[in-house]
Write an enzyme that holds these catalytic residues in place. Sequence first.
Site, PDB file in Angstrom:
ATOM      1  N   CYS A 172       6.041  -7.079 -11.731  1.00 32.71           N
ATOM      2  CA  CYS A 172       6.369  -6.418 -13.000  1.00 32.71           C
ATOM      3  C   CYS A 172       7.527  -5.431 -12.928  1.00 32.71           C
ATOM      4  O   CYS A 172       7.999  -4.953 -13.965  1.00 32.71           O
ATOM      5  CB  CYS A 172       5.133  -5.711 -13.562  1.00 32.71           C
ATOM      6  SG  CYS A 172       4.732  -4.188 -12.677  1.00 32.71           S
ATOM      7  N   GLU A 227       6.173   1.078  12.947  1.00 35.91           N
ATOM      8  CA  GLU A 227       4.970   0.226  12.788  1.00 35.91           C
ATOM      9  C   GLU A 227       3.747   0.905  13.418  1.00 35.91           C
ATOM     10  O   GLU A 227       2.952   0.270  14.129  1.00 35.91           O
ATOM     11  CB  GLU A 227       5.206  -1.167  13.394  1.00 35.91           C
ATOM     12  CG  GLU A 227       6.363  -1.940  12.799  1.00 35.91           C
ATOM     13  CD  GLU A 227       6.130  -2.416  11.370  1.00 35.91           C
ATOM     14  OE1 GLU A 227       4.997  -2.235  10.836  1.00 35.91           O
ATOM     15  OE2 GLU A 227       7.076  -2.953  10.773  1.00 35.91           O
TER      16      GLU A 227
HETATM   17 ZN    ZN Z   1       3.211  -4.658 -11.028  1.00 36.79          ZN
END
Ligand code: ZN
Length: 205
Positions: free
Chosen positions: A149, A90
């Site tokens: 997506c 981090e």
């Molecule tokens: Zn995407």
Amino acid sequence: MFIEPHIKKGWIEVICGSMFSGKTEELIRRLRRAKFANQSILIFKPAIDTRYDKTNIVSHDATSIPSIPIQHSSQILENAIGKDVVGIDEAQFFDDQLPEVCQQLALNGCRVIVAGLDMDFQGKPFGGIPHLLAVAEYITKLHAICMKCGHLATHSFRKTTNQAKIALGEKEIYEARCRVCYTEGIEEQNAEVIPLKASSVTAIK
Ligand code: ZN
């Protein structure tokens, strides 16, 4: 026969990418390999990051490795000189001294492995990571999978409209997104915010 004197040389490796890209898993994998070879290792993380456990680095798949939570990057130098391998998780949350600290460690013969977010939720370079990418010997950019997506994801999309630069959280707040889905999400958030502002102005009138 000429035998070169053994000079221990250090270097810097950066593992970067969006959230959910497996940066901490990759850091842990590299540190474990060094540990198998009996190399001395030390791992640091910013004290700010207490999402899972106060003293362990814990990746999303719950693989963990003991680490030292610290407030300032100068504490790394104090503790790590002489170690073979130093891991920093981090890293985007550390102060701006971190790149210099890493360079000092590398000059002192340490292999320094730094993991961190390369971009914040606004898609801007995050903390000391851009600097570290410039001075590192080795760079690994990992990708997540876009949760919209399914293409490769490079961005960390914040699902809430909280504008603070640091908002700790996981899947309830963030999504890994590709460039296109990230941009669409930002446009949708902006479209939601503007009518709100307009109506509040009307109410004051
Ligand atoms: Zn995407």
